[in-house]
Design an enzyme around this catalytic site. Sequence first.
Site, PDB file in Angstrom:
ATOM      1  N   SER A 129       0.822  -1.208   0.000  1.00  0.00           N
ATOM      2  CA  SER A 129       0.000   0.000   0.000  1.00  0.00           C
ATOM      3  C   SER A 129       0.862   1.266   0.000  1.00  0.00           C
ATOM      4  O   SER A 129       0.355   2.358  -0.198  1.00  0.00           O
ATOM      5  CB  SER A 129      -0.942   0.008   1.212  1.00  0.00           C
ATOM      6  OG  SER A 129      -0.198   0.035   2.405  1.00  0.00           O
ATOM      7  N   HIS A 130       2.169   1.132   0.243  1.00  0.00           N
ATOM      8  CA  HIS A 130       3.066   2.287   0.154  1.00  0.00           C
ATOM      9  C   HIS A 130       4.168   2.066  -0.884  1.00  0.00           C
ATOM     10  O   HIS A 130       5.205   2.708  -0.829  1.00  0.00           O
ATOM     11  CB  HIS A 130       3.682   2.604   1.516  1.00  0.00           C
ATOM     12  CG  HIS A 130       2.715   3.270   2.432  1.00  0.00           C
ATOM     13  ND1 HIS A 130       1.845   2.570   3.226  1.00  0.00           N
ATOM     14  CD2 HIS A 130       2.441   4.580   2.649  1.00  0.00           C
ATOM     15  CE1 HIS A 130       1.095   3.415   3.912  1.00  0.00           C
ATOM     16  NE2 HIS A 130       1.434   4.638   3.585  1.00  0.00           N
TER      17      HIS A 130
ATOM     18  N   PHE B 179       2.652  11.516   1.242  1.00  0.00           N
ATOM     19  CA  PHE B 179       2.081  10.249   0.783  1.00  0.00           C
ATOM     20  C   PHE B 179       2.865   9.058   1.313  1.00  0.00           C
ATOM     21  O   PHE B 179       2.496   7.910   1.122  1.00  0.00           O
ATOM     22  CB  PHE B 179       2.091  10.190  -0.742  1.00  0.00           C
ATOM     23  CG  PHE B 179       3.486  10.147  -1.302  1.00  0.00           C
ATOM     24  CD1 PHE B 179       4.123   8.929  -1.495  1.00  0.00           C
ATOM     25  CD2 PHE B 179       4.180  11.317  -1.579  1.00  0.00           C
ATOM     26  CE1 PHE B 179       5.431   8.883  -1.978  1.00  0.00           C
ATOM     27  CE2 PHE B 179       5.478  11.274  -2.055  1.00  0.00           C
ATOM     28  CZ  PHE B 179       6.111  10.052  -2.253  1.00  0.00           C
TER      29      PHE B 179
ATOM     30  N   GLU C  73      -5.652   0.477   2.882  1.00  0.00           N
ATOM     31  CA  GLU C  73      -6.131  -0.909   2.996  1.00  0.00           C
ATOM     32  C   GLU C  73      -7.577  -1.025   2.536  1.00  0.00           C
ATOM     33  O   GLU C  73      -7.959  -1.998   1.903  1.00  0.00           O
ATOM     34  CB  GLU C  73      -6.033  -1.387   4.454  1.00  0.00           C
ATOM     35  CG  GLU C  73      -4.609  -1.578   4.939  1.00  0.00           C
ATOM     36  CD  GLU C  73      -4.574  -1.965   6.424  1.00  0.00           C
ATOM     37  OE1 GLU C  73      -4.718  -3.156   6.722  1.00  0.00           O
ATOM     38  OE2 GLU C  73      -4.424  -1.050   7.269  1.00  0.00           O
TER      39      GLU C  73
ATOM     40  N   SER D 205       7.192  -4.618  12.418  1.00  0.00           N
ATOM     41  CA  SER D 205       8.104  -4.436  11.264  1.00  0.00           C
ATOM     42  C   SER D 205       8.955  -5.647  10.921  1.00  0.00           C
ATOM     43  O   SER D 205       9.698  -5.603   9.936  1.00  0.00           O
ATOM     44  CB  SER D 205       9.033  -3.214  11.456  1.00  0.00           C
ATOM     45  OG  SER D 205       8.296  -2.035  11.635  1.00  0.00           O
TER      46      SER D 205
ATOM     47  N   ARG E 162       8.283  -6.911   7.508  1.00  0.00           N
ATOM     48  CA  ARG E 162       8.807  -5.950   6.536  1.00  0.00           C
ATOM     49  C   ARG E 162      10.325  -6.130   6.363  1.00  0.00           C
ATOM     50  O   ARG E 162      10.846  -6.118   5.241  1.00  0.00           O
ATOM     51  CB  ARG E 162       8.460  -4.543   7.037  1.00  0.00           C
ATOM     52  CG  ARG E 162       8.437  -3.480   6.006  1.00  0.00           C
ATOM     53  CD  ARG E 162       7.672  -2.242   6.480  1.00  0.00           C
ATOM     54  NE  ARG E 162       8.111  -1.713   7.756  1.00  0.00           N
ATOM     55  CZ  ARG E 162       9.244  -1.072   7.965  1.00  0.00           C
ATOM     56  NH1 ARG E 162      10.079  -0.884   6.975  1.00  0.00           N
ATOM     57  NH2 ARG E 162       9.558  -0.623   9.179  1.00  0.00           N
TER      58      ARG E 162
END
Lengths: 345, 345
Positions: B47-48, B121, B188, B307, B310
Site C-alpha cells: 500500500s506504500h 504520501f 487498505e 516491522s 517488513r
Amino acid sequence: MAEPQVISVEDLLQRVGSIFESCGLRPESAQAVARVIVAGERDNCKSHGIYRIEGCLRVLQAGKVVPDAIPEVVDSGKSVIEVKAHGGFSPPAFEAALSTLVGRTKENGVAALVIRDCLHFSALWHDVEALAANGLASLSMCPSYASVAPTGGSEPLLGTNPIAFGWPRPDAHPYVFDFATSVAARGEIELHRRAGTPIPDGWAVDREGNPTNDPEAALAGAMLPFGAHKGSAISTMVELLAGAMLGEFMSKEALDFVGGTHLLPRHGALVVAFDPATFAARSGRDPLAEGERLLTAISGQGARLPSQRRFAAREQSLRDGIKLSAEEMAQLDRFDREGLTAVQD
Amino acid sequence: MAEPQVISVEDLLQRVGSIFESCGLRPESAQAVARVIVAGERDNCKSHGIYRIEGCLRVLQAGKVVPDAIPEVVDSGKSVIEVKAHGGFSPPAFEAALSTLVGRTKENGVAALVIRDCLHFSALWHDVEALAANGLASLSMCPSYASVAPTGGSEPLLGTNPIAFGWPRPDAHPYVFDFATSVAARGEIELHRRAGTPIPDGWAVDREGNPTNDPEAALAGAMLPFGAHKGSAISTMVELLAGAMLGEFMSKEALDFVGGTHLLPRHGALVVAFDPATFAARSGRDPLAEGERLLTAISGQGARLPSQRRFAAREQSLRDGIKLSAEEMAQLDRFDREGLTAVQD
C-alpha cells in the site's frame, strides 16, 4: 451505617499533607504528594485519590522510599533537564523542576524532563495540566511494574505504562488524556478484587495465558494491552523512552527489584514539553485558536473529550466540597492518629 | 496471463526516479520520492509501494504540487528546526533537513523538525529508520484527510493520522512501528475496494453512522479509530501536535482545501528526535543495551516485534530482487512512456 461526610478541598489537602509530614516527609514534599492525591479525589478519580495514601505509607513503613529526599535539578543548559528524586516520591521532584522545564521549553521550543530514581504513584494528568497552565503542550509517560504481556506473548514484560498528553485551551480546561496502555489500569482490577466483582472480557489472561474474568487470576497472570498490536507497540515505546533511554528501570526490572507488586515501583519518568507559540511562529496562525476549531467540532458532534467527567467533578468539588464515605473518613483519622504504624503487617 | 517479473531494487529505483524526473521533478526530488516508494515495494508494503506512483502523478497532473520546489531549511538555532517544502512532496524536504535534525538532536538531547506545506504520501517508518540509523530514537506523525470519526461521534473530523516510532538497535534492524490511528489505513480499504472484497467488522461506519463492511460505503462514511476512546485521543493529539501546533492544516482543513480525497493531502508533519546517549548520560547505563533486554525478551516469548515481516521482505528483495506482476510492470512502462498524460481523466 454512618453517613458520608463532606470535606472541602482545602481541608482535605491540609489533612493529607499533615499525614505525610507526620510520617517523615519534608513539609514541601508532603504538600506536593498531598496535592496530587487530593487532586485525584477532587476529580472523582478514586483510583488515584486518597486510596493511594495507604500504598504510600506502606512503602514508607517498609523503608523503600527516602522520606526526606531533596530533589536535585541538574540543568546542563541543553533541552534535556533532569531532576534526581534521590529515591523520594515523584511529585516533589516534578514540582522542583517545573519552572526550569517551562523556561527551557519556551526558550528552545521543545524540551524534556527526566525524573530519576523516584517512587511513582500519581496520575500523569497532574503533570501535563501544570504544563498546560503555562501554555505548553506535553507528553508524559513512565513504566510501572511488569504486569502486561505483549500482544502474541503470554508473560508480563510490560507495565501498565501510562501515557498522558496535555494541550492548553484559552478559555477552558485543557485537552488532557491520561490512560494506561493496558486495556485497564491495574488500580481498576484492584478495585474489582476489593469489591469481589468480575473483570470484563479481554482485560487479562491468567498465569497459563487463558482469558480470565477473575481479578485475582488477572493480577497473578498478565493484563493485555489496549488496541491489540498497536497498543502493545505503544507500551513497548514507553518502556524504551521512559526506561531504557533514561538509563532507569524498565517495568520488568522494577518488579524484580522489589520482588512483588505489594509496594510502589521505583523507576524514572519522562516528560516532553512543546511550546506551540514557537512551533507556529512562522505560520502566521494562532496554534491555540486552531486547536479550538477541532476540539469544539468534536464536542459539537456529541463526542466526549477525554477528562470532561473529571473536570465536571472538579468544579463540583471546588463548589460543594468532596464527599467521603464514613469508612474513608475513619481511615484518614486512623492514618492521622497512628501514622506509619497504621500500615504495619 | 503474463508471468510476474523480477527487478532489482536498484533498477526499480532508477525506473521510478526517471518517471518522476520526466514529470518535472528536480533530479534530487525525483530520487527522494523514488527512494521512499521503492523502499515500500522492497519491504512488501504494497500500500506504500509503486501503487503510490499513480497518486503522485495525478497530483502533478492536477497542478496541486510544485514539481520543482526547492526545500528550504530554516534553522533558528533552537531545538525546533523547520523545512519549508514550498508545496512539494515531503520526502525531499525531510532529506534536506535530516542532517540538521540529527546534529541538533545530538547537541541538545531532544529536537523537533517541522515540515511545512508539503504533499505527504509516504510511510513514516522511512523517516524514523533514517534517524535510527543515526543512533536516534524518534516519533513521527502527521494529519491526513478527515476520514475518521472521533469515538462517540459520527462525522469524519480526524485523519487516519499515522504515528511512527523508531529505536536504534546495535546489531539488528531498529525497533520500528508505524500505524494509522484508525483501525485500518485508508490504503487498505482502497485495496479492498479495488479487489471487490468486504472490509472486516469494526473498521468503519457508513454515511449514516451505521457499521459497514462495504469499502465504498466506508470511504463515503467514516473510519473508526483503533482502540476505542484511547485511539481516538491519540488521533486527536496528532491533529493538535502535527496540525494546529505547527500552524499547518489539520485533517478537516486539508480535505476542505482540496475538496475531496481524490488527490494527495497538503499539510505539515512533525518529527521529534531523541538522543539516548544524552538522556542516559548521568545514569551510567548503556540505553541501547538496556533496550535490547526488553526487545529480545519480547521476541524470546514468541511475540512478534512490529516491522519484522517488513524487514524479512527487505532482506529477500535485496537478495533476490522484487517480484512485480505483469500488470505492475506494464503500468511502469506506461508511466515511463506517457508521463503525466497516463493519468489524464
